[in-house]
Scaffold this motif. Structure first.
Motif, mmCIF file in Angstrom:
data_model
loop_
_atom_site.group_PDB
_atom_site.id
_atom_site.type_symbol
_atom_site.label_atom_id
_atom_site.label_comp_id
_atom_site.label_asym_id
_atom_site.label_seq_id
_atom_site.Cartn_x
_atom_site.Cartn_y
_atom_site.Cartn_z
ATOM 1 N N GLY A 51 0.412 -1.397 0.171
ATOM 2 C CA GLY A 51 0.132 0.024 0.078
ATOM 3 C C GLY A 51 0.432 1.032 -0.464
ATOM 4 N N PRO A 52 0.112 2.202 0.146
ATOM 5 C CA PRO A 52 0.957 3.729 0.183
ATOM 6 C C PRO A 52 2.231 3.829 1.167
ATOM 7 N N ARG A 53 3.177 4.021 1.198
ATOM 8 C CA ARG A 53 4.346 3.892 2.049
ATOM 9 C C ARG A 53 3.884 5.029 3.139
ATOM 10 N N SER A 54 3.418 5.088 4.899
ATOM 11 C CA SER A 54 3.915 6.434 5.200
ATOM 12 C C SER A 54 5.200 7.303 5.541
ATOM 13 N N ALA A 55 6.069 6.596 5.219
ATOM 14 C CA ALA A 55 7.783 7.141 5.549
ATOM 15 C C ALA A 55 7.964 7.831 4.017
ATOM 16 N N PRO A 56 8.371 9.080 4.499
ATOM 17 C CA PRO A 56 8.721 9.779 2.791
ATOM 18 C C PRO A 56 10.358 8.615 2.341
ATOM 19 N N ARG A 57 9.842 9.041 1.213
ATOM 20 C CA ARG A 57 11.333 8.605 0.261
ATOM 21 C C ARG A 57 12.674 9.918 -0.054
ATOM 22 N N ALA A 58 11.931 10.884 -0.407
ATOM 23 C CA ALA A 58 12.785 12.152 -0.593
ATOM 24 C C ALA A 58 13.655 12.929 0.925
ATOM 25 N N ASP A 59 14.666 12.923 0.446
ATOM 26 C CA ASP A 59 16.087 13.187 1.163
ATOM 27 C C ASP A 59 15.441 14.251 1.318
ATOM 28 N N PRO A 60 15.612 15.150 3.118
ATOM 29 C CA PRO A 60 15.394 16.425 3.399
ATOM 30 C C PRO A 60 16.869 17.610 2.993
ATOM 31 N N GLY A 61 17.733 17.221 3.164
ATOM 32 C CA GLY A 61 18.790 17.930 2.460
ATOM 33 C C GLY A 61 18.254 18.459 0.990
ATOM 34 N N ASP A 62 17.987 17.285 0.107
ATOM 35 C CA ASP A 62 17.338 17.702 -1.395
ATOM 36 C C ASP A 62 16.341 18.523 -1.096
ATOM 37 N N ILE A 63 15.273 18.342 -0.099
ATOM 38 C CA ILE A 63 13.689 19.363 -0.048
ATOM 39 C C ILE A 63 14.528 20.451 0.059
ATOM 40 N N VAL A 64 15.644 20.876 0.759
ATOM 41 C CA VAL A 64 16.073 21.451 0.818
ATOM 42 C C VAL A 64 16.312 22.491 0.209
ATOM 43 N N ARG A 65 17.069 21.892 -0.702
ATOM 44 C CA ARG A 65 17.834 22.323 -1.311
ATOM 45 C C ARG A 65 17.085 23.209 -2.404
ATOM 46 N N ARG A 95 8.344 38.461 6.420
ATOM 47 C CA ARG A 95 6.865 37.562 6.289
ATOM 48 C C ARG A 95 7.352 35.921 6.652
ATOM 49 N N VAL A 96 6.714 34.797 6.851
ATOM 50 C CA VAL A 96 6.955 33.984 7.671
ATOM 51 C C VAL A 96 5.909 33.144 6.250
ATOM 52 N N SER A 97 6.109 31.663 6.332
ATOM 53 C CA SER A 97 6.192 30.654 4.995
ATOM 54 C C SER A 97 6.224 29.589 5.401
ATOM 55 N N ASP A 98 4.974 28.502 5.232
ATOM 56 C CA ASP A 98 5.309 26.991 5.318
ATOM 57 C C ASP A 98 4.674 26.631 4.106
ATOM 58 N N ILE A 99 5.857 26.214 4.045
ATOM 59 C CA ILE A 99 6.035 25.395 2.120
ATOM 60 C C ILE A 99 5.636 24.145 2.296
ATOM 61 N N GLN A 100 4.764 23.810 1.228
ATOM 62 C CA GLN A 100 4.585 21.835 1.747
ATOM 63 C C GLN A 100 5.869 21.084 0.035
ATOM 64 N N VAL A 101 6.096 20.235 0.763
ATOM 65 C CA VAL A 101 7.041 19.329 -0.193
ATOM 66 C C VAL A 101 6.104 18.193 -0.220
ATOM 67 N N ASP A 102 6.043 17.716 -1.454
ATOM 68 C CA ASP A 102 6.173 15.886 -1.476
ATOM 69 C C ASP A 102 7.168 15.453 -0.970
ATOM 70 N N GLY A 103 6.673 13.985 -0.211
ATOM 71 C CA GLY A 103 7.384 13.410 0.216
ATOM 72 C C GLY A 103 8.103 12.488 -0.274
ATOM 73 N N GLN A 104 7.287 11.647 -1.497
ATOM 74 C CA GLN A 104 8.040 11.292 -1.967
ATOM 75 C C GLN A 104 8.412 11.411 -3.470
ATOM 76 N N SER A 105 8.786 12.443 -4.074
ATOM 77 C CA SER A 105 9.317 12.725 -5.264
ATOM 78 C C SER A 105 9.995 13.632 -4.826
ATOM 79 N N GLY A 106 9.473 14.245 -3.831
ATOM 80 C CA GLY A 106 10.524 15.600 -3.374
ATOM 81 C C GLY A 106 10.002 17.179 -3.869
ATOM 82 N N ARG A 107 9.191 17.130 -4.512
ATOM 83 C CA ARG A 107 8.386 18.162 -4.986
ATOM 84 C C ARG A 107 7.834 19.391 -4.765
ATOM 85 N N VAL A 108 7.909 20.646 -5.022
ATOM 86 C CA VAL A 108 7.675 21.437 -4.137
ATOM 87 C C VAL A 108 6.330 21.965 -3.856
ATOM 88 N N ARG A 109 5.181 21.993 -3.512
ATOM 89 C CA ARG A 109 3.720 21.805 -4.028
ATOM 90 C C ARG A 109 3.233 23.330 -3.656
#
Length: 112
Positions: A51-65, A95-109
């Motif tokens: 089924g769908p995985r609950s744990a993200p696959r994208a690397d947090p360092g890549d997401i930040v970059r 201004r502070v904002s929350d940027i959502q990122v897909d945990g599987q692909s690492g794509r910025v939403r």
């Protein structure tokens, strides 16, 4: 009688290294079995059954970059929510904002 004792003693002395070697061999076999249990096996089609995985696959360092590229300001933190990441970002001017990122692909939403 003395000869019999000497032969028996020699036989026992010869057996001691064999039992030690057998014990070491069992230990190595047990270690191999433990390693095999720890390593997941990849069978063809295995991902389709899960089924769908609950744990993200994208690397947090890549997401930040990815979030930093072409975006002015600074990162305040990264947090995992469900299977996704949320990067808290401070833009110039405060201004502070929350940027959502897909945990599987690492794509910025997008920004909230």
């Amino acid at each position: 009688m003395m000869r019999m004792r000497a032969l028996l003693l020699a036989g026992l002395i010869a057996l001691v290294p064999l039992t030690d070697a057998a014990a070491q061999s069992r230990g190595r076999d047990r270690d191999r079995q433990d390693q095999q249990r720890e390593q997941p096996r990849n069978y063809p089609g295995e991902g389709f059954r899960e089924g769908p995985r609950s744990a993200p696959r994208a690397d947090p360092g890549d997401i930040v970059r990815r979030v930093q590229s072409g975006r002015p300001g600074r990162m305040l933190g990264v947090q995992q929510r469900g299977g996704d990441y949320v990067v808290r970002w401070e833009y110039p001017g405060g201004r502070v904002s929350d940027i959502q990122v897909d945990g599987q692909s690492g794509r910025v939403r997008g920004d909230d």
